[in-house]
Design an enzyme around this catalytic site. Structure first.
Site, PDB file in Angstrom:
ATOM      1  N   PRO A 370       0.902  -1.052  -0.143  1.00  0.00           N
ATOM      2  CA  PRO A 370      -0.068  -0.013  -0.072  1.00  0.00           C
ATOM      3  C   PRO A 370       1.000   1.337   0.135  1.00  0.00           C
ATOM      4  O   PRO A 370       1.479   1.563   1.119  1.00  0.00           O
ATOM      5  CB  PRO A 370      -0.916  -0.250   1.567  1.00  0.00           C
ATOM      6  CG  PRO A 370       0.087  -1.239   2.235  1.00  0.00           C
ATOM      7  CD  PRO A 370       0.838  -2.051   1.228  1.00  0.00           C
ATOM      8  N   ASP A 544       5.459   2.546   2.586  1.00  0.00           N
ATOM      9  CA  ASP A 544       4.668   1.448   2.842  1.00  0.00           C
ATOM     10  C   ASP A 544       3.965   1.751   4.011  1.00  0.00           C
ATOM     11  O   ASP A 544       4.101   1.778   5.167  1.00  0.00           O
ATOM     12  CB  ASP A 544       5.552   0.075   2.985  1.00  0.00           C
ATOM     13  CG  ASP A 544       4.664  -1.306   3.074  1.00  0.00           C
ATOM     14  OD1 ASP A 544       3.489  -1.017   3.420  1.00  0.00           O
ATOM     15  OD2 ASP A 544       5.199  -2.211   2.752  1.00  0.00           O
ATOM     16  N   HIS A 545       2.613   2.032   3.810  1.00  0.00           N
ATOM     17  CA  HIS A 545       1.537   2.271   4.828  1.00  0.00           C
ATOM     18  C   HIS A 545       1.510   0.965   5.906  1.00  0.00           C
ATOM     19  O   HIS A 545       0.856   1.270   6.865  1.00  0.00           O
ATOM     20  CB  HIS A 545       0.437   2.851   4.243  1.00  0.00           C
ATOM     21  CG  HIS A 545      -0.217   3.885   5.048  1.00  0.00           C
ATOM     22  ND1 HIS A 545       0.208   3.940   6.487  1.00  0.00           N
ATOM     23  CD2 HIS A 545      -1.233   5.040   4.959  1.00  0.00           C
ATOM     24  CE1 HIS A 545      -0.763   5.032   6.975  1.00  0.00           C
ATOM     25  NE2 HIS A 545      -1.460   5.304   5.982  1.00  0.00           N
ATOM     26  N   ARG A 546       1.918  -0.059   5.687  1.00  0.00           N
ATOM     27  CA  ARG A 546       1.879  -1.409   6.466  1.00  0.00           C
ATOM     28  C   ARG A 546       2.843  -0.934   7.557  1.00  0.00           C
ATOM     29  O   ARG A 546       2.962  -1.467   8.796  1.00  0.00           O
ATOM     30  CB  ARG A 546       2.050  -2.574   5.784  1.00  0.00           C
ATOM     31  CG  ARG A 546       0.963  -2.828   4.939  1.00  0.00           C
ATOM     32  CD  ARG A 546       1.382  -3.926   4.120  1.00  0.00           C
ATOM     33  NE  ARG A 546       2.724  -3.918   3.465  1.00  0.00           N
ATOM     34  CZ  ARG A 546       3.146  -4.914   2.818  1.00  0.00           C
ATOM     35  NH1 ARG A 546       2.725  -6.149   2.796  1.00  0.00           N
ATOM     36  NH2 ARG A 546       4.518  -4.666   2.240  1.00  0.00           N
TER      37      ARG A 546
END
Ligand code: CAO
Length: 572
Positions: A370, A544-546
């Protein structure tokens, strides 16, 4: 050297069976017992092995041909002079009463053309109540694995209806029910080894007597070469029901309603990959499953897995999914197929090897991670002046310092301050790295590569510049090795030498962020009293939004820009 005729051996009740696979071709060196063709009846498939070792000279059969015992399969050039032509009747064991075959007195195997056995008292006799259905005489099939359960508890089955499929290394065979009725219990599970007399299921008889003794459900003979042990197998009418000790009940799994058509080798191949054959559609004759079908199935599942991950992480990802082939993703339009030549002249070129590899990686990274991109600006007026002066001072060294070397150094400092940017996801864990290897995207005639400056924290600007120059040259010459491109912690993609303002770089997995840089330009900036001309470098940080949150990304950008604005901060 001798030329040997390899013929179809005694294959029991397999008469005029169709060749569904040809497994060798002229010029192939084959071993004795190696499978040559696969034949199939309506209940079983079987690979026919070679009686000799040698080199295939000529194939005498083709796909779809009907063969029976004695049919000439191919001519084989053998090494030994003494090699006699293969003679199935003399050199190969016979199924049912033939040479070397042990058959049960109670349930004799049925030789080709013989009369099926009479109904046994226990079968088809109009019984009601629980009936134990056993594995009948299946000839030399011993300790064979159950590879499919074709019925489930509650199913109503007819006499002769196939209950399970068993498989030896050369043939697969369906085992039929001796009785009609409702399946009460299934006593075997996938992978269980069965023999004659093994309890398959308990059936509640319906009371209607079976009119005739069923003919053999399948007869499969995997004929071994003359010297080898007999490998004949005959499934004939079921043996009388014996008082078999009750086996523990197994979880039958999910039986498939219909038997997928596939040869034993294909079944083995599918099992090795964990492919459920029942879910594979066969493209071969009569819907037969081929190796290509299994490979396509696996590819489809993998693409689907990527899509699923994309949906979880970043739904929807239609463009990427469509590019992978719409058919893999239900509901998605297929990739447009256009005859471009209808609109004007065209030329086709294969993608370069690098483009294929980098494309697959970029695609995966784009759909799985993401991505979010934060844009910012860095005032590099003073740093650019310093860079120009430094290059002037070191004109003769042969090493030119570009802004990218400073950015690599600034990236190291920012990674130290924000360690989650110097990390990788590994399942539920985040792996923090205590080393600082920085990759930089390099544009080459064959495509994009990302060489890595190792231990950038331990190197000065000159050394980084020099290594970058060497790696960039290697990249352009197509000489980068895997070691040059591995181990990166964070990447920088600089389009500064070309132009543009901002873009969305794709994260280079398993890294969690990438800095994209475009061309700096003079812009008016308010200094509190007036507008002054400043050299502004556009930054685009994808993350990376994780792993990273927006606030951390904004702080990273601000800090990175502040280092470039005043490089003295790097030593603080
Ligand atoms: N702003 C303004 N000018 C810049 C600049 C910037 N941000 N960055 C570099 N320049 C200038 C350099 O100073 C140099 O100018 P001079 O020749 O006058 O000194 C010129 O642009 C060319 O620089 P360069 O590209 O040769 O050197 P570099 O260190 O900046 O970059 C390399 C090296 C290998 C990264 C680069 O050549 C390259 O391949 N860039 C493309 C990367 C890429 O494709 N990214 C996209 C990935 S996603 O598809």
């Amino acid at each position: 050297m001798a030329l040997v005729e390899v013929k179809v051996p005694d294959i029991g009740d397999f008469k005029e069976v169709a060749i569904i696979e040809v497994l060798v071709k002229p010029g192939d060196s084959i071993k004795a017992e190696q499978s040559l063709i696969t034949v199939e009846s309506d209940k079983a498939s079987m690979e026919i092995p070679s009686s000799h070792a040698g080199v295939v000279k000529e194939l005498k059969v083709g796909l779809g041909d009907k063969v029976g015992e004695g049919s000439l399969v191919l001519l084989l050039e053998t090494a030994g002079e003494a090699a006699a032509p293969a003679a199935p009747s003399s050199s190969l064991p016979l199924a049912g009463g033939g040479s070397g075959r042990e058959s049960s007195n109670e349930a004799p195997a049925v030789p080709s053309g013989s009369t099926p056995p009479q109904p046994s008292p226990a079968r088809g006799g109009g019984e009601t109540g629980p009936i134990q259905v056993l594995v009948p005489d299946i000839g030399d099939f011993k300790d064979v694995a159950v590879i499919e359960l074709l019925v489930k508890v509650g199913d109503t089955v007819k006499v002769e209806q196939s209950l399970i499929t068993v498989e030896s290394d050369k043939a697969s065979m369906e085992i039929p029910s001796s009785h009609a009725g409702v399946v009460k219990e299934i006593k075997v599970a996938l992978g269980d080894k069965v023999n004659i007399g093994s309890l398959i299921a308990v059936i509640e008889g319906v009371g209607a007597p079976a009119a005739v003794a069923p003919a053999p459900a399948a007869t499969a003979t995997a004929a071994a070469p003359a010297a080898a042990a007999p490998a004949a197998a005959t499934a004939s009418a079921p043996a009388p029901v014996a008082a078999a000790a009750a086996l523990p009940a197994h979880n039958p799994g999910t039986p498939s309603a219909s038997l997928p058509h596939a040869s034993p080798s294909i079944r083995k191949f599918a099992r090795e990959l964990g492919v459920p054959l029942a879910e594979v559609s066969g493209s071969g004759p009569k819907g037969r499953i081929t190796q290509t079908d299994i490979e396509s199935f696996v590819k489809g599942v993998m693409a689907g897995a990527v899509q699923t991950a994309a949906q979880k992480a970043k739904a929807p990802a239609p463009a990427a999914a469509a590019a992978a082939g719409g058919e893999a993703f239900p509901g998605l339009l297929p990739w447009p197929k256009v005859d471009f030549s209808k609109f004007g002249p065209v030329e086709r070129k294969d993608l370069s090897r690098i483009k294929k590899i980098s494309g697959a990686n970029l695609h995966r990274n784009w759909v799985v991670i993401p991505h979010v991109t934060n844009h910012d600006d860095a005032d590099i007026t003073d740093l650019e002046a310093f860079r120009v002066a430094t290059n002037k001072e070191n004109e003769k060294s042969g090493v030119k310092v570009t802004m990218l070397a400073f950015m690599i150094k600034a990236a190291v400092a920012a990674l130290k301050k924000f360690p989650e940017f110097n990390a990788s996801l590994d399942g539920d864990q985040l792996v923090y790295k205590n080393y600082f290897h920085i990759g930089f995207a390099a544009d080459t005639p064959n495509g994009l590569v990302v060489p890595v400056i190792k231990d950038a924290d331990k190197k000065g600007i000159f050394q980084i510049s020099q290594e970058m120059g060497e790696l960039a040259k290697k990249a352009r010459d197509g000489k980068l090795g895997p070691a040059d491109m591995s181990g990166g912690c964070f990447s920088i993609s600089s389009l500064g030498g070309i132009g543009g303002r901002y873009f969305t770089p794709i994260i280079n997995a398993p890294e969690v962020a990438i800095m994209g840089v475009c061309k700096s330009s003079m812009e008016p900036r308010w200094d509190g009293k007036q507008f002054v001309p400043r050299l502004i470098l556009p930054l685009s940080l994808s993350w990376d939004h994780r792993v990273i949150d927006g606030a951390a990304a904004a702080r990273f950008n601000v800090y990175f820009a502040s280092l470039l604005a005043d490089f003295r901060r790097i030593v603080l």
